[in-house]
Design a protein around this motif. Structure first.
Motif, PDB file in Angstrom:
ATOM      1  N   VAL A 126       1.044  -1.058  -0.121  1.00 34.97           N
ATOM      2  CA  VAL A 126       0.180  -0.338  -0.348  1.00 34.97           C
ATOM      3  C   VAL A 126       1.020   1.242  -0.022  1.00 34.97           C
ATOM      4  N   SER A 127       1.190   1.026   1.015  1.00 34.87           N
ATOM      5  CA  SER A 127       2.500   2.651   1.034  1.00 34.87           C
ATOM      6  C   SER A 127       3.398   2.822  -0.447  1.00 34.87           C
ATOM      7  N   ILE A 170      -3.595  13.942  -7.810  1.00 34.44           N
ATOM      8  CA  ILE A 170      -3.433  12.861  -7.231  1.00 34.44           C
ATOM      9  C   ILE A 170      -1.866  12.977  -7.009  1.00 34.44           C
ATOM     10  N   ILE A 171      -1.634  13.503  -7.542  1.00 34.71           N
ATOM     11  CA  ILE A 171       0.429  13.750  -7.501  1.00 34.71           C
ATOM     12  C   ILE A 171       0.465  14.322  -5.576  1.00 34.71           C
ATOM     13  N   PHE A 172      -0.486  15.501  -5.576  1.00 31.32           N
ATOM     14  CA  PHE A 172      -0.195  15.658  -3.817  1.00 31.32           C
ATOM     15  C   PHE A 172      -0.525  15.235  -2.825  1.00 31.32           C
ATOM     16  N   VAL A 173      -1.684  14.757  -3.368  1.00 29.25           N
ATOM     17  CA  VAL A 173      -1.763  13.362  -2.165  1.00 29.25           C
ATOM     18  C   VAL A 173      -1.090  12.354  -2.076  1.00 29.25           C
ATOM     19  N   THR A 174      -0.759  11.406  -2.938  1.00 26.08           N
ATOM     20  CA  THR A 174       0.256  10.579  -3.379  1.00 26.08           C
ATOM     21  C   THR A 174       1.311  10.333  -2.348  1.00 26.08           C
ATOM     22  N   GLN A 231       4.731  10.167   4.476  1.00 27.45           N
ATOM     23  CA  GLN A 231       3.761   9.418   5.601  1.00 27.45           C
ATOM     24  C   GLN A 231       4.090   8.332   5.988  1.00 27.45           C
ATOM     25  N   HIS A 232       4.076   7.321   5.329  1.00 26.41           N
ATOM     26  CA  HIS A 232       4.303   5.775   5.463  1.00 26.41           C
ATOM     27  C   HIS A 232       5.227   5.695   5.426  1.00 26.41           C
ATOM     28  N   ASN A 276       5.851   4.789   9.328  1.00 27.20           N
ATOM     29  CA  ASN A 276       5.514   3.489   9.149  1.00 27.20           C
ATOM     30  C   ASN A 276       6.929   2.221   8.578  1.00 27.20           C
ATOM     31  N   GLY A 277       8.042   3.106   8.268  1.00 28.15           N
ATOM     32  CA  GLY A 277       8.940   2.375   7.193  1.00 28.15           C
ATOM     33  C   GLY A 277       8.466   1.540   6.318  1.00 28.15           C
ATOM     34  N   THR A 278       7.419   1.856   4.641  1.00 30.32           N
ATOM     35  CA  THR A 278       7.519   0.684   5.225  1.00 30.32           C
ATOM     36  C   THR A 278       7.179   0.843   3.279  1.00 30.32           C
ATOM     37  N   VAL A 279       8.201   2.145   2.878  1.00 26.86           N
ATOM     38  CA  VAL A 279       7.997   2.464   1.428  1.00 26.86           C
ATOM     39  C   VAL A 279       9.487   1.661   0.860  1.00 26.86           C
TER      40      VAL A 279
END
Lengths: 243, 307
Positions: free
Chosen positions: B54-55, B221-225, B231-232, B236-239
């Motif tokens: 997801v991230s 969508i550019i800015f939202v993603t 943030q992820h 979360n360290g999940t990218v």
């Protein structure tokens, strides 16, 4: 060369080639470096005299394969090999039907910490599974526990050899291999004959990325965003003239 | 040939990832949706841990959207003014969504909430789009021209009315901000770009022309993603940068193919196609909810990125 290469609208053909090359080469280099990660193995001496053994770990076409060589003085006695990976927190859930839809419920009393990967091998066709253990069943189904009867090749001379293919999900950390004698002898279930250990660790680019992601999380996130924006922008530049 | 993903902690075939990245990227250029709602299930299926999938996908959608919206911008199919208002709402909404997400985790059964959200929104959006496009097509076949009904409701009584020359609209600025807010919120909860909700909202709620909708949606969508990626990665360290590289190499190329393909279809055909895809994904998730899988499942909770 024109100094304003990037800022000018150039005729097709001039900007395309270097940009395509750059994009693809960057990814190719990243992939190549990522491929080069290696598993290191360090073997300790056997602690029981009955079995001499040696472990080698290698990466073959993307899969980590653990190879165990050894010799025993009693080739007639079946042996069993257990590989145990690093511990991880786990949560077991049961799907329950509520109002017609499936709901996952955490099972009370289920194991909380288990090895992320485990393998059990034997030299004979000995039942290795503990029947009736529903958690074990789930782990075997998803490949977190490998059950491999007759996977240890025993020579009449007492030399034996086994290969354990670790799944891609096998995590980094310390691994342990124990060799037991099967419980052919009455009361004793199994006798530990030897123990080996090795570690799987990340190296090079992969290690850099995973350490960077942990130690400099915010910076890492910024880099990810920049990479995304740059990749999108470069591709658009590349494809712009291509019509 | 295989590549090791450092955050997902697994080896994978890069060509499979490239292929699906291109496929989803083509959809992104074609429909103006990020394709996240499709890519997430594909990555789960390939064995990538859901949190990482997801991230990392947010990063890919971001790149595909940059590329796609630039292409639309050059064709003049981007309403920047509308986009900026959508982004403003979107960032507030996604921050609210992140906090709600954390709150839902403490309550437990976050998975069920996400799945129900997917079923409800995909079902509603897909069904609405399908029916509407079908009606428009039948009207055209009957020889009548499609009427553009301007509904005069409470929306037109709102203050801060602003001219949007690109979209040929004169509506309250509150409307795009509200749409952005809702989309940002859902995007954070559902782990997607939110295009599949935004595109219909822009067409049916704001009344924007379809031509401008795709580019403007991609711009938002550019800015939202980008926000989601940061943030992820931060919290979360999940990218996974290697996975992201593969996905976006496939994705950006796919997006360009999609933009070019979009000129070959008319708007109604595109909408019917998107509606069918959305409904198919909805049906898949619903059937997973209704038909029981294995009785006992497990997940390693400190696996990815926290080893």
């Amino acid at each position: 060369m024109d100094k304003h290469l990037w800022f000018q609208r150039l005729r097709p053909g001039l900007t395309r080639a270097p940009l395509v090359m750059m994009t693809f080469m960057t990814v190719a280099v990243a992939m190549a470096v990522s491929l080069a990660f290696a598993n290191t193995a360090r073997a300790q001496g056997p602690d029981v005299a009955a079995v001499e053994s040696e472990v080698s770990v290698g990466l073959f076409s993307g899969q980590t394969i653990v190879r165990v060589f050894g010799s025993t003085a009693t080739p007639d006695v079946p042996i069993r090999l257990e590989l145990t990976g690093p511990d991880r927190d786990v949560s077991f859930t049961r799907s329950v039907r509520r109002f017609g839809i499936k709901v996952s419920e955490v099972i009370d009393g289920a194991p909380q910490v288990i090895p992320a990967i485990r393998a059990e091998l034997s030299s004979a066709d000995i039942p290795l599974r503990r029947d009736g253990d529903e958690f074990e069943e789930a782990l075997i189904r998803e490949g977190a526990v490998l059950i491999m009867p007759k996977a240890i090749k025993m020579q009449p001379t007492g030399l034996f050899f086994a290969e354990i293919p670790l799944p891609p999900s096998a995590p980094v950390g310390d691994y342990k291999i124990e060799i037991f004698q099967e419980g052919a002898l009455r009361s004793v279930a199994k006798v530990k004959l030897a123990e080996e250990s090795f570690a799987i660790q990340q190296q090079g680019f992969v290690a850099l990325v995973s350490r960077g992601a942990k130690d400099y999380a915010f910076l890492y996130g910024l880099i990810c965003v920049l990479v995304a924006v740059a990749a999108g922008w470069i591709t658009e530049r590349v494809f712009r003239n291509r019509r | 040939m295989s590549v090791y993903l450092p955050i997902a902690e697994m080896a994978t075939n890069p060509f499979v990832i490239l292929f699906f990245g291109a496929l989803v990227g083509a959809m992104s250029g074609l429909f103006g949706v990020g394709g996240g709602f499709l890519m997430a299930p594909i990555l789960f299926f390939l064995g990538i841990p859901p949190s990482v999938a997801v991230s990392t996908e947010a990063t890919q959608i971001c790149a595909a959207s940059v590329s796609g919206s630039l292409a639309h911008f050059r064709r003049g199919n981007l309403d920047i003014k509308m986009g900026v208002l959508l982004v403003a709402g979107g960032l507030i909404g996604s921050t609210l969504g992140v906090f709600t997400f954390k709150w839902l985790i403490t309550l437990g059964s976050i998975d069920l909430v996400i799945q129900l959200f997917y079923v409800v929104f995909l079902g509603a959006v897909g069904g609405l789009m399908f029916l509407e496009s079908l009606q428009a097509m039948m009207r055209r076949r009957a020889g009548k021209t499609a009427m553009h009904k301007r509904r005069h409701g409470f929306m037109h009584g709102l203050p801060f009315r602003t001219k949007f020359p690109r979209s040929k609209l004169y509506i309250s600025a509150i409307l795009p901000v509200t749409v952005g807010l809702g989309v940002g919120f859902l995007s954070a909860i559902m782990g997607v770009g939110g295009g599949f909700i935004m595109v219909p909202a822009m067409i049916y709620l704001l009344g924007m022309p379809t031509l401008v909708v795709v580019g403007t949606s991609l711009f938002t969508i550019i800015f939202v993603t980008a926000n989601n990626t940061l943030q992820h990665a931060w919290f979360n360290g999940t990218v996974d940068l290697v996975l992201a590289g593969l996905l976006l190499l496939g994705g950006v190329i796919g997006a360009q193919i999609g933009v070019r393909l979009s000129g070959r279809f008319n708007a109604e055909q595109l909408r019917i196609l998107l509606a069918l895809i959305v409904l198919a994904v909805c049906f898949k998730i619903l059937s997973d909810l209704l038909v029981g899988g294995p009785a006992i499942q497990f997940s390693f909770t400190n696996g990815a990125g926290h080893g």
